[in-house]
Design an enzyme around this catalytic site. Sequence first.
Site, PDB file in Angstrom:
ATOM      1  N   CYS A  95      42.475  32.386  36.204  1.00 32.69           N
ATOM      2  CA  CYS A  95      41.511  31.290  36.140  1.00 32.69           C
ATOM      3  C   CYS A  95      41.662  30.424  34.897  1.00 32.69           C
ATOM      4  CB  CYS A  95      40.108  31.856  36.298  1.00 32.69           C
ATOM      5  SG  CYS A  95      40.006  32.772  37.860  1.00 32.69           S
ATOM      6  N   HIS A  98      34.015  27.335  30.318  1.00 30.05           N
ATOM      7  CA  HIS A  98      34.499  28.114  31.452  1.00 30.05           C
ATOM      8  C   HIS A  98      33.296  28.398  32.362  1.00 30.05           C
ATOM      9  CE1 HIS A  98      37.187  30.554  33.716  1.00 30.05           C
ATOM     10  NE2 HIS A  98      36.495  31.649  33.527  1.00 30.05           N
ATOM     11  N   HIS A 141      33.501  28.319  41.578  1.00 22.73           N
ATOM     12  CA  HIS A 141      34.650  28.719  40.767  1.00 22.73           C
ATOM     13  C   HIS A 141      35.931  28.500  41.576  1.00 22.73           C
ATOM     14  CE1 HIS A 141      37.271  30.458  37.991  1.00 22.73           C
ATOM     15  NE2 HIS A 141      36.561  31.502  37.594  1.00 22.73           N
TER      16      HIS A 141
END
Lengths: 389, 406
Positions: free
Chosen positions: B165, B296, B331
């Site tokens: 990620c 994030h 996400h």
Amino acid sequence: MTAVLELDGTRPDTAVADITGCGVLSAAGPGLAVLRGSGWRSPRPGAKPRMSLAALGRAGAPPRTPPDDPDWPPLALAPVAGFDPVETLGRRGIARLSRSEQLAMAACLAALDAVGEGSGVDRTGIVLGTSMGSARAVLDLLRDTFQQARPYLVNPSAFPSTMMVSAAGRAAIRTGLTGVNATVSGGPVAGLHALRYAGQALRNGHADRMLAGAVEELSPEAAWAWYHGKALAAGTPLAEGCAVFTLDAPGTAAGRPLGRILACETAFTADGPAAVSGLLARTVRTALARAGVTAADVTTVVPGAGGRRGWAAVEERALRAVFGAGSPPRLEITGTVGEVHAAGAALQLAAALADPGPDGGLALLTSVGTDGSAGCLVVDLPASLGEVP
Amino acid sequence: MSEPFVRRVAVTGLGAVSGFGTGKDALVAGIKAGRSGIGPIEQFDATGFDHTLAGEVRGFEPAAHLRRPGRWGRSGWFAATAAHEAVRDAGLGPGSLATARTASSFGTTNGESQVLERLAEQVAGRGPAAVSPELAGQADAGRIAAAVAAELGLTGETMTFGTACAAANYAIGYAFDLVRTGEADYALCGGADASNRATHAGFHRLGALAQDVPRPFDRDRDGIVTAEGGVALLLEPLDDALARGARVYAEVLGYGMTCDARHMTNPDAASIAECIRIAQRQAGIKPEEVDYVCAHGTGTRANEVAEVAAVREVFGARVPPISSVKSVLGHTMGAAAGFGALISCVAVDEGFLPPSATLREPDPELGPDLDCVPGVAREARVRVAQNHGFAFGGNNAVTLFGKVAA
């Protein structure tokens, strides 16, 4: 020019990295020495790679052909030999590690052990090439989503291993290295992508030392895909392996390097195999120019496509375009380590380092992928010291 | 070693395929208004899952954007389509990149996950012999950067990062280095991932999925929402961009990377703080010059406690506004840091703070005086934006984008 590595650190400005250590796991066994002296052949156009079954069996792991195991196709398989995961990595947590993770962790440990202290853990990074990580881990998890009572009843401790990042991440945990940690993908060229990334990371100040290499694991699903696709060259076993190299900025490491990478270039074309040949030839010329050498200086060519049906000819066409009639001898790795797919370029480099010859030399590694990727690496090899690690 | 030749690097094109549809403008409008791009899962059979929402790209027609969509998986579609958009956005003719040394550098968490899912369907029940070699041939994650190069006719370097990620920040950073040092004339960079069963099941089982929407920084947050998409930035030398009169969204100032080397899934605040410091040092900026942090911000407690602790460690008493676009996108995994980079560039260019759209009550555990930009976008001058990407494997990457004085 002399193709022998100058030990006073000349040409560091254009060079990519010095190779100061390595960890190698292949069907021939652990380390470099087992790769030595088994894959030479003349550059005769269209010549079939010479199988070296003796080399495959040398470390006690003959090619495995399991006709009675319905999970595997009737192919010769060449698993990594002489590697005991528990002995190398310890029993704790070993069962939840994928094969790729085990191989990568062991190779990174060996590469680091080979050099000892050199740069701080925060300035030492890892980059690993892979195809898709552990196919087996992903497919096992997916199978659970289809077959368990509820689709989310997968094994939670198996989940991290399904990610491509996991081999490099676990290798960092195991080695304690907190520098750059990258994972790159790209079929048989993956190892060159990793080595190129490492070179750029050193040059641009992101790390002082990089462990760079690539890993491939055997899985039944991938083996069946190779089998159904008739993708392997005749006589080539499907294999797994991992090679990781400790790379330092040129001229910075104490002691004598195993080799100096002078150039590493990759490129891409979507226009099919003929265009890949042309692109590879162009890429080789670019790399030789950047290395400050000419085709005549190359003493060894280590091709990458010998294990894949049809692709050796694509690669050979490019080599003929570059070298013409005076082509240097080929060092063919598929006879020694089998077709190792994503670990291919890394094991080509290992083979070159294992066999520098008594006077050293200049090796050119080439690699092409079915997607249209092409790449090469130029490595200057010091004169042989006799024993290699 | 001699100092390598270096030049400044501009972001001149942006492209996206997201839960808001195809195109950067729809994405930016959605984020600014705090609209949600999240809905019922359509990309796989969600029967039996307790959580059935995802941030998916709806009604995507690859043939409308790509020459040979049959060659690529869904992640490749997203990356290539976003790259096309970025080139168009940059006002460059189709031929200008093909004749130059143009690199393609993209990040992903799960590669061509839907290809792997179809392979798993083939072999589940029927055994590994049922695998299709054609499908297996599309499973390599490296085909994502390859799809971009193929669809745009590029012959430069391709590099696909599988650094989970944080992968898009790795890809953008690498592309920045290539252009900065003259290894490439242009670079298309970003990330892509596809909504898939394995990721959803894995996060589900870890207890990391939100019941309905992701609420980064909220006291009642309960996890992530899985999502998909593709994002691309076009990088070129700043001087060339100015010379051709291009719109410069922002300059890439620098980036940094660290690895926790402690745990595969739990983030580490000290390592994140060090990553931020490295990025700022490389970019040559001081903490007080940062006007916005694109977090994030996944919507999990573990992430946000570590991320905010790291930010406080670096910024001290003056923490800049910090928000998460995952509040509306979910996400997007390997694309996530790329979406953060895109919105950071637009924030620098237009002067606004992207919101944490779903934030209702800030989590007191994160401490006082934290401006998480709740609700909708807020006008603000953003001279420097700092974009975070953290990943499984303990991998952290931070990119920095700055305003180029007119």
